[in-house]
Motif scaffolding. Structure first.
Motif, mmCIF file in Angstrom:
data_model
loop_
_atom_site.group_PDB
_atom_site.id
_atom_site.type_symbol
_atom_site.label_atom_id
_atom_site.label_comp_id
_atom_site.label_asym_id
_atom_site.label_seq_id
_atom_site.Cartn_x
_atom_site.Cartn_y
_atom_site.Cartn_z
ATOM 1 N N LYS A 81 69.607 28.661 32.267
ATOM 2 C CA LYS A 81 69.101 29.625 31.638
ATOM 3 C C LYS A 81 67.565 29.512 31.285
ATOM 4 C CE LYS A 81 69.719 31.636 27.122
ATOM 5 N NZ LYS A 81 70.490 31.327 25.719
ATOM 6 N N GLU A 82 66.808 28.310 31.096
ATOM 7 C CA GLU A 82 65.390 28.280 31.337
ATOM 8 C C GLU A 82 64.918 28.816 32.465
ATOM 9 O OE1 GLU A 82 64.413 24.549 30.015
ATOM 10 O OE2 GLU A 82 65.079 24.566 27.816
ATOM 11 N N LEU A 83 65.393 28.494 33.545
ATOM 12 C CA LEU A 83 64.891 28.803 34.965
ATOM 13 C C LEU A 83 64.774 30.465 35.084
ATOM 14 C CD1 LEU A 83 66.549 26.269 37.263
ATOM 15 C CD2 LEU A 83 64.098 26.349 36.625
ATOM 16 N N GLU A 84 65.817 31.090 34.388
ATOM 17 C CA GLU A 84 65.652 32.484 34.327
ATOM 18 C C GLU A 84 64.219 33.061 33.630
ATOM 19 O OE1 GLU A 84 69.404 33.677 32.881
ATOM 20 O OE2 GLU A 84 70.373 33.046 34.577
ATOM 21 N N ASN A 85 63.624 32.092 32.933
ATOM 22 C CA ASN A 85 62.369 32.698 32.162
ATOM 23 C C ASN A 85 61.303 32.262 33.051
ATOM 24 O OD1 ASN A 85 60.465 33.345 30.217
ATOM 25 N ND2 ASN A 85 61.100 31.886 28.622
ATOM 26 N N PRO A 86 60.419 33.463 33.273
ATOM 27 C CA PRO A 86 59.237 33.291 34.318
ATOM 28 C C PRO A 86 58.143 32.266 33.536
ATOM 29 C CG PRO A 86 59.916 35.575 33.953
ATOM 30 C CD PRO A 86 60.592 35.005 32.996
ATOM 31 N N LYS A 87 58.021 32.458 32.474
ATOM 32 C CA LYS A 87 57.075 31.272 31.714
ATOM 33 C C LYS A 87 57.315 30.058 32.245
ATOM 34 C CE LYS A 87 55.703 34.492 28.042
ATOM 35 N NZ LYS A 87 55.291 34.722 26.398
#
Length: 241
Positions: free
Chosen positions: A213-219
């Motif tokens: 889920k965090e890898l889906e965030n660009p930041k």
């Protein structure tokens, strides 16, 4: 009646002519010509008749014979008893019975003695067998004289055997209890292991889901990239020095 017959017989005898004396030698000569072997001895015949009479002595036998003759003469003379065909029949029956007793008595005595000896032999054999059986039983009992000590020893052995069986049963129960406890502990260990594995799997799945889920965030991707570049530069600079 008997006296009348006797009177008539006496009268007839008187009327008969007497035998001339000259005829006597002829009769004696005829009797003397018979063989002496066929004529029994008068002494032996008289002795046999005397022996056949009841009694233990000659006096008692003579008294019995005289009494019987006197009673017979008295009864016949006074007509208390009449000699007829019944007397003949009775005399014949008494003669037959006397002959049976005289000749059959010894045979019956021999047979009775043989039977007595036979029964005596059977009883003696039975007594001997019984005596031998009792002796054999006594010998068997004597051979079993040490049965008390043997019984005591067997009792001690049986007592020890009972104690060993009780100990073995106790150990068997202890072993069964230990095996049951071990099986319960093993089941608990397996259960805890399964719980830990399930928790670790759930934690890993949670962490992986969170990372994805965090890898889906660009930041987050930018931070990871910058951190990775910084790490590579630090490694390169450390090697250059």
């Amino acid at each position: 009646m008997a006296s009348r017959l006797a009177t008539r017989a006496v009268g007839a005898a008187r009327l008969r002519p007497s035998i001339a004396p000259r005829t006597l030698p002829a009769i004696t000569s005829l009797t003397s010509t018979r063989p002496a072997s066929n004529v029994p001895e008068p002494r032996a015949k008289a002795q046999s008749i005397i022996d056949s009479l009841p009694g233990n002595s000659l006096v008692s036998k003579t008294a019995i014979l005289s009494s019987a003759a006197g009673l017979s003469i008295y009864a016949i003379s006074n007509e208390y008893y009449v000699v007829n065909e019944e007397t003949v029949v009775a005399f014949c029956l008494l003669s037959v019975w006397a002959a049976l007793i005289k000749f059959g008595g010894p045979l019956y005595k021999q047979w009775a003695e043989a039977q007595n000896e036979k029964i005596k032999g059977i009883l003696n054999a039975a007594r001997a067998d019984h005596t031998q059986a009792v002796k054999n039983r006594i010998e068997n009992v004597q051979q079993m004289g040490g049965v008390v000590d043997i019984t005591k020893a067997l009792f001690e052995v049986s007592k020890e055997t009972a104690q060993l069986e009780a100990r073995a049963y106790e150990l068997e129960q202890t072993t069964a209890l230990a095996a049951e406890a071990k099986s319960v502990l093993d089941s608990w260990v397996r259960y805890e292991s399964q719980v830990k594995q399930r928790q670790q799997k759930e934690l890993a799945e949670t962490i992986i889901a969170k990372v994805k889920k965090e890898l889906e965030n660009p930041k987050v991707l930018q931070q990871i990239l910058q951190q990775s570049v910084a790490d590579v530069e630090r490694i390169v600079s450390s090697k250059a020095q």
